[in-house]
Design a protein around this motif. Structure first.
Motif, PDB file in Angstrom:
ATOM      1  N   HIS A  81     154.641  18.702-123.006  1.00 39.67           N
ATOM      2  CA  HIS A  81     154.116  19.065-124.323  1.00 39.67           C
ATOM      3  C   HIS A  81     154.413  17.949-125.321  1.00 39.67           C
ATOM      4  O   HIS A  81     155.504  17.412-125.352  1.00 39.67           O
ATOM      5  CB  HIS A  81     154.760  20.362-124.808  1.00 39.67           C
ATOM      6  CG  HIS A  81     154.271  21.560-124.051  1.00 39.67           C
ATOM      7  ND1 HIS A  81     152.960  21.940-124.052  1.00 39.67           N
ATOM      8  CD2 HIS A  81     154.919  22.444-123.266  1.00 39.67           C
ATOM      9  CE1 HIS A  81     152.822  23.008-123.303  1.00 39.67           C
ATOM     10  NE2 HIS A  81     153.981  23.337-122.813  1.00 39.67           N
ATOM     11  N   GLY A  82     153.434  17.625-126.113  1.00 41.27           N
ATOM     12  CA  GLY A  82     153.626  16.631-127.150  1.00 41.27           C
ATOM     13  C   GLY A  82     153.239  15.240-126.714  1.00 41.27           C
ATOM     14  O   GLY A  82     153.254  14.319-127.523  1.00 41.27           O
TER      15      GLY A  82
ATOM     16  N   ASP B 145     150.236  14.156-125.617  1.00 47.04           N
ATOM     17  CA  ASP B 145     148.933  13.779-126.180  1.00 47.04           C
ATOM     18  C   ASP B 145     149.111  13.182-127.568  1.00 47.04           C
ATOM     19  O   ASP B 145     148.517  12.171-127.918  1.00 47.04           O
ATOM     20  CB  ASP B 145     148.027  15.018-126.296  1.00 47.04           C
ATOM     21  CG  ASP B 145     147.468  15.403-124.941  1.00 47.04           C
ATOM     22  OD1 ASP B 145     147.883  14.768-123.967  1.00 47.04           O
ATOM     23  OD2 ASP B 145     146.643  16.325-124.891  1.00 47.04           O
ATOM     24  N   ASP B 146     149.987  13.860-128.334  1.00 46.06           N
ATOM     25  CA  ASP B 146     150.219  13.437-129.709  1.00 46.06           C
ATOM     26  C   ASP B 146     150.939  12.086-129.722  1.00 46.06           C
ATOM     27  O   ASP B 146     150.617  11.209-130.522  1.00 46.06           O
ATOM     28  CB  ASP B 146     151.063  14.522-130.401  1.00 46.06           C
ATOM     29  CG  ASP B 146     151.003  14.374-131.897  1.00 46.06           C
ATOM     30  OD1 ASP B 146     149.922  13.984-132.379  1.00 46.06           O
ATOM     31  OD2 ASP B 146     152.018  14.634-132.553  1.00 46.06           O
TER      32      ASP B 146
ATOM     33  N   TYR C 248     132.600  17.544-121.277  1.00 44.01           N
ATOM     34  CA  TYR C 248     131.139  17.429-121.334  1.00 44.01           C
ATOM     35  C   TYR C 248     130.534  17.534-119.940  1.00 44.01           C
ATOM     36  O   TYR C 248     129.454  18.103-119.780  1.00 44.01           O
ATOM     37  CB  TYR C 248     130.743  16.112-122.003  1.00 44.01           C
ATOM     38  CG  TYR C 248     131.110  16.090-123.469  1.00 44.01           C
ATOM     39  CD1 TYR C 248     130.337  16.776-124.391  1.00 44.01           C
ATOM     40  CD2 TYR C 248     132.247  15.426-123.917  1.00 44.01           C
ATOM     41  CE1 TYR C 248     130.673  16.797-125.731  1.00 44.01           C
ATOM     42  CE2 TYR C 248     132.602  15.435-125.248  1.00 44.01           C
ATOM     43  CZ  TYR C 248     131.809  16.116-126.155  1.00 44.01           C
ATOM     44  OH  TYR C 248     132.146  16.153-127.472  1.00 44.01           O
TER      45      TYR C 248
ATOM     46  N   LEU D 188     130.527  21.161-119.214  1.00 44.45           N
ATOM     47  CA  LEU D 188     129.491  21.847-119.994  1.00 44.45           C
ATOM     48  C   LEU D 188     128.123  21.602-119.384  1.00 44.45           C
ATOM     49  O   LEU D 188     127.341  22.536-119.156  1.00 44.45           O
ATOM     50  CB  LEU D 188     129.524  21.336-121.435  1.00 44.45           C
ATOM     51  CG  LEU D 188     128.696  22.131-122.434  1.00 44.45           C
ATOM     52  CD1 LEU D 188     129.370  23.450-122.749  1.00 44.45           C
ATOM     53  CD2 LEU D 188     128.490  21.345-123.716  1.00 44.45           C
TER      54      LEU D 188
ATOM     55  N   VAL E  70     114.056  46.653-106.089  1.00 45.28           N
ATOM     56  CA  VAL E  70     115.394  47.054-105.661  1.00 45.28           C
ATOM     57  C   VAL E  70     115.901  48.111-106.628  1.00 45.28           C
ATOM     58  O   VAL E  70     116.010  47.862-107.817  1.00 45.28           O
ATOM     59  CB  VAL E  70     116.365  45.849-105.637  1.00 45.28           C
ATOM     60  CG1 VAL E  70     117.722  46.292-105.151  1.00 45.28           C
ATOM     61  CG2 VAL E  70     115.813  44.765-104.757  1.00 45.28           C
TER      62      VAL E  70
ATOM     63  N   LYS F  53     114.292  49.000-110.083  1.00 49.05           N
ATOM     64  CA  LYS F  53     114.385  48.136-111.258  1.00 49.05           C
ATOM     65  C   LYS F  53     113.181  47.209-111.305  1.00 49.05           C
ATOM     66  O   LYS F  53     112.475  47.052-110.301  1.00 49.05           O
ATOM     67  CB  LYS F  53     115.673  47.295-111.173  1.00 49.05           C
ATOM     68  CG  LYS F  53     116.935  48.117-111.088  1.00 49.05           C
ATOM     69  CD  LYS F  53     117.140  48.934-112.323  1.00 49.05           C
ATOM     70  CE  LYS F  53     118.389  49.764-112.224  1.00 49.05           C
ATOM     71  NZ  LYS F  53     118.342  50.973-113.010  1.00 49.05           N
TER      72      LYS F  53
ATOM     73  N   PRO G 111     115.357  41.927-112.906  1.00 49.34           N
ATOM     74  CA  PRO G 111     116.337  42.733-113.639  1.00 49.34           C
ATOM     75  C   PRO G 111     117.438  41.844-114.191  1.00 49.34           C
ATOM     76  O   PRO G 111     118.389  41.519-113.496  1.00 49.34           O
ATOM     77  CB  PRO G 111     116.865  43.681-112.573  1.00 49.34           C
ATOM     78  CG  PRO G 111     116.671  42.956-111.291  1.00 49.34           C
ATOM     79  CD  PRO G 111     115.594  41.932-111.478  1.00 49.34           C
TER      80      PRO G 111
ATOM     81  N   PRO H 135     120.072  42.148-116.296  1.00 48.85           N
ATOM     82  CA  PRO H 135     121.495  42.506-116.224  1.00 48.85           C
ATOM     83  C   PRO H 135     122.072  42.350-114.822  1.00 48.85           C
ATOM     84  O   PRO H 135     123.220  41.949-114.663  1.00 48.85           O
ATOM     85  CB  PRO H 135     121.517  43.967-116.662  1.00 48.85           C
ATOM     86  CG  PRO H 135     120.312  44.138-117.475  1.00 48.85           C
ATOM     87  CD  PRO H 135     119.281  43.234-116.881  1.00 48.85           C
ATOM     88  N   ALA H 136     121.268  42.644-113.784  1.00 47.44           N
ATOM     89  CA  ALA H 136     121.793  42.531-112.426  1.00 47.44           C
ATOM     90  C   ALA H 136     122.030  41.078-112.044  1.00 47.44           C
ATOM     91  O   ALA H 136     122.845  40.792-111.180  1.00 47.44           O
ATOM     92  CB  ALA H 136     120.823  43.175-111.444  1.00 47.44           C
TER      93      ALA H 136
ATOM     94  N   VAL I 103     123.043  38.734-114.196  1.00 46.92           N
ATOM     95  CA  VAL I 103     124.065  38.100-115.041  1.00 46.92           C
ATOM     96  C   VAL I 103     125.362  37.821-114.284  1.00 46.92           C
ATOM     97  O   VAL I 103     125.895  36.711-114.378  1.00 46.92           O
ATOM     98  CB  VAL I 103     124.303  38.932-116.319  1.00 46.92           C
ATOM     99  CG1 VAL I 103     125.569  38.510-117.012  1.00 46.92           C
ATOM    100  CG2 VAL I 103     123.130  38.796-117.262  1.00 46.92           C
ATOM    101  N   PRO I 104     125.911  38.786-113.490  1.00 44.57           N
ATOM    102  CA  PRO I 104     127.165  38.479-112.797  1.00 44.57           C
ATOM    103  C   PRO I 104     127.042  37.266-111.882  1.00 44.57           C
ATOM    104  O   PRO I 104     127.939  36.422-111.837  1.00 44.57           O
ATOM    105  CB  PRO I 104     127.443  39.747-111.979  1.00 44.57           C
ATOM    106  CG  PRO I 104     126.726  40.814-112.692  1.00 44.57           C
ATOM    107  CD  PRO I 104     125.510  40.181-113.269  1.00 44.57           C
TER     108      PRO I 104
END
Lengths: 389, 396
Positions: free
Chosen positions: A43-44, A46-47, A58, A61, A87, A90, A94, A96-97, A99-100
């Motif tokens: 810790h510390g 980086d500073d 990036y 991301l 299925v 639906k 679908p 929502p199905a 999304v996971p």
């Protein structure tokens, strides 16, 4: 040793506090090309070294968003466009199905790209010969010491000065680290070429054997390939080369009488209907009529074809002409066919054909009842009514 | 024992803050009473919305305090007192729940004997959903929270003078006891006050949903207060950006956690599509609520997520203040979304009312006044805490 290029000067420190302090001092002294190696994150730090924020985020991301976009469009294409499947009631897409899966895939690729990106950057891939490798210094900072290296590339680097400087910060075991000798390998060295050739031969050979030999070996084929004659095959044993044998001439199989009147138009002159119109016979006739006759002649033999003129519709069987046919003639028509009607000799047995004839007679009678039939029906109704009461 | 050089000087908050709080409380309070007189049914729904946000704030703050003790967290020590001050809403919950106990017949269909008489399922649930048991267990829960609040804050304040390390040990034990109690009780509270408004609906994750919301709100309020107080010099100057960063990270984590929980609940019930389950989401999908639901996803998840994602926004005081105000509003919107669509169950039709602003105004006023009063009486930092020096040394 003198021809080796100096990479930098390394020093070891004993405590996290001293290394943080040293890092701060080195930065303050104006050095830029230096590195700190510790067994665990401190810790510390980086500073202290005023580290710029890493660009690794990036990569994560970008890969994460790409993964999300890819998997979402992949699911959309497979399940909604290429092979639409319902299925669970639906819609095809679908959201929502999905999304996971999108979430998992994003996290997975994001994490993997972060790890591999970090390794690639830190190890300077594809190089695998960082000067710090295999040094006493690296052994120490991988276990219980904290180390700092000031690299020779730095503008302020002077060997003696740096040594003194590190010593003044509390460093010990000061070590000069040299770049490993750059060994240039010839591309077409015979050993290497032979090695490549062997690899190529092994790869090609094993691929050939796998695809052409191994994959055609049937593990258990003793049921598939038996020593027996099969129905339509050519025989090497019989002189007529037929595996299937014909009955001996002039003999008849048990329970089977050959049809004696093949090709004779009106067989009524020879014999009449052998079956009585009992209930079971009529039921058999009805079943076979519905199966084989009704598609063209209609369920009630009135010519109302179900074929919707995809085939010439069958005529009604209630015409005076057909009513006038003898049982034997109708039987003959079913057996041999007439005009566009094919033969039904192979679909129906002899008994079934006679039963159909009986059933046709019933249908004809139902269309053209006699007065006595009404009285008979009302009597039957009365009886059954009495029985019910 | 030597005192730590904290650089903290006890100061009173500006007088305007107390005045603002008082004005908000009085104006909101009068309007709320007026609301109860004009339209008691609508007012009780509006009141419940605010009450739930207040429960979230109080108990969430108390949870943050206990979490710090239980986890042995170091960085959060300078901010602990702020959470303790916000948790001072906990003792008032019992008092504030009394009007709700009297207007339960407006809120809950299962109070209506005619509805229950026609419904076999509801009759079976009357073992749990009956007025005496409802009031008993809720009063008991509020009392238990109050007890924990008193014990924890008493020990913490005593430490300011004595700097006795045993007090920390005692609080750690109390926190260990509190966290399971909290998990159980917040589930009960969420089931009672919100889930039972749709009496045949059930979702086992609902308690976790309220937990996510309460911790999120408590963190946002803590962040807002901590950043404002530090930036204007009320806290120690030794509080650094690294402390801000930790607050921002937790806010970010709970933003994602809420989304995870809310989506899990939605997806399972959407996929199952069973009549008794999907009715809850049908109420939140029809009659214009569809747009409100989308709005909630946007406000509660997407915006805070994107704002808090970059590293520098977690250390920038201005962005942190903005996002905590946003989150406080978003949490109220979430409470609104949880309560208001269920008006249909009781035969009311929803329409926006001025009451929906009067009650939260009064609640904000109350919280400001409580905080102001606590700051006057007590230190804003736990000066005797043995972890304080380590906390000042905290580095990322």
């Amino acid at each position: 040793m003198t021809d080796k290029k100096l990479f930098g000067v390394a020093a070891l420190f004993d405590s996290p506090d001293s290394i943080v302090n040293a890092a701060k001092k080195i930065k303050e002294a104006g050095y830029n090309n230096f590195d700190i190696n510790t067994p665990y994150p401190i810790h510390g730090m980086d500073d202290a070294v005023k580290a710029k924020s890493s660009k690794l985020g990036y990569i994560t991301l970008f890969i994460g968003f790409s993964a999300a976009a890819f998997i979402m469009s992949f699911m959309w294409w497979t399940l909604a466009i290429n092979y639409p499947l319902v299925v669970g009631g639906k819609p095809y897409f679908p959201l929502p199905a999905f999304v996971p899966i999108t979430f998992e895939f994003t996290v997975l690729l994001g994490v993997l790209s972060t790890v591999f990106g970090m390794i690639a950057v830190a190890f300077n891939l594809p190089n695998n010969s960082h000067p710090l490798m295999d040094t006493e210094y690296m052994k120490n900072v991988s276990s219980d010491k904290y180390g700092a290296v000031i690299e020779a590339e730095d503008a302020l680097f002077e060997e003696g000065k740096v040594k003194e400087f590190l010593k003044s910060l509390g460093g010990h075991s000061i070590e000069l680290i040299y770049r490993p000798e750059e060994v240039k390998h010839k591309v077409f060295e015979p050993k290497f070429v032979i090695f490549l050739a062997i690899v190529a031969i092994i790869c090609a050979g094993s691929t050939y054997i796998t695809l052409n030999k191994l994959m055609y070996i049937t593990p258990f084929d003793f049921m598939m390939n038996q020593k027996k004659g099969s129905a339509q095959a050519e025989s090497s044993f019989f002189s007529d080369k037929h595996e299937m044998r014909k009955p001996v001439e002039g003999t008849v199989a048990r329970g089977f009488m050959p049809y004696e009147f093949n090709g004779v138009a009106d067989t009524n002159q020879f014999y009449g209907n052998p079956l009585l119109p009992t209930k079971s016979v009529l039921e058999l006739g009805q079943r076979k009529f519905i199966t084989f006759c009704s598609p063209c002649h209609g369920n009630y033999a009135d010519g109302s074809s179900r074929l919707r003129s995809q085939f010439p519709p069958g005529p009604t069987l209630h015409s005076a002409r057909v009513i006038g046919f003898s049982d034997g003639k109708i039987y003959n028509i079913i057996t041999n066919g007439q005009n566009v009607m094919p033969s039904y000799a192979y679909q129906t047995t002899r008994e079934e054909r006679w039963a159909i004839v009986n059933y046709i007679r019933v249908l004809q009678r139902a269309q053209n009842p006699k007065p006595s039939d009404f009285t008979a029906i009302s009597e039957i109704k009365k009886e059954s009514g009495n029985v019910q009461n | 024992m030597s005192k730590i050089e904290s650089g903290y000087i006890k100061k009173e908050l500006p007088k305007n803050l107390g005045k603002t709080g008082l004005i908000l409380l009085i104006a909101g309070g009068i309007l709320s009473v007026l609301a109860y007189i004009t339209d008691p049914a609508r007012a009780s729904f509006s009141y419940l919305t605010t009450f739930i946000s207040l429960v979230c704030l109080g108990i969430g703050s108390l949870f943050l305090v206990t979490l710090e003790y239980a986890a042995g967290a170091v960085w959060s020590v300078p901010f602990r007192r702020i959470s303790e001050f916000f948790a001072s809403a906990v003792p008032y919950l019992l008092l504030l729940a009394i009007p709700l106990f009297f207007s339960m017949h407006n809120l809950f269909t299962w109070m209506n004997p005619e509805v229950v008489a026609q419904d076999k399922v509801l009759q079976g649930r009357m073992v749990y959903l009956n007025v005496p048991f409802f009031i008993t267990r809720n009063v008991a829960i509020f009392l238990i929270w109050w007890l924990f609040y008193l014990l924890l804050t008493k020990n913490s304040r005593k430490q300011d003078e004595s700097a006795d390390q045993n007090l920390t040990t005692r609080n750690i034990k109390l926190s260990m006891a509190f966290i399971p109690v909290f998990a159980f009780s917040i589930s009960i509270v969420s089931f009672d006050w919100m889930m039972s408004m749709t009496p045949k609906w059930f979702s086992t994750i609902f308690g976790v949903y309220l937990f996510a919301d309460s911790t999120w709100l408590a963190l946002a309020v803590l962040t807002l207060a901590a950043v404002l107080l530090t930036e204007s010099g009320y806290l120690s100057p030794k509080v650094k950006r690294d402390h801000y960063y930790s607050l921002g990270t937790l806010l970010f984590a709970f933003t994602v956690f809420w989304a995870y929980i809310a989506f899990s609940q939605y997806m399972l019930q959407w996929y199952g599509n069973l009549p008794e389950e999907i009715i809850y989401f049908m109420h939140r999908w029809t009659g214009g609520w569809k747009y409100f639901s989308f709005f909630l996803v946007f406000v509660h998840f997407i915006v805070p997520f994107l704002i808090l994602l970059p590293r520098r926004s977690k250390t920038n005081p201005k962005i942190l203040i903005f996002v905590s105000v946003w989150i406080i509003a978003a949490q109220y919107i979430d409470s609104y979304w949880l309560v208001m669509p269920d008006m249909v169950n009781n035969g009311f039709t929803y329409s926006f009312s001025w009451m929906d602003l009067a009650f939260p105004a009064a609640a904000v006023g109350l919280v400001i006044l409580l905080f102001n009063a606590k700051v006057k009486k007590h230190n804003l930092m736990p000066l005797g805490d043995p972890k304080l020096q380590r906390s000042f040394d905290f580095h990322l």
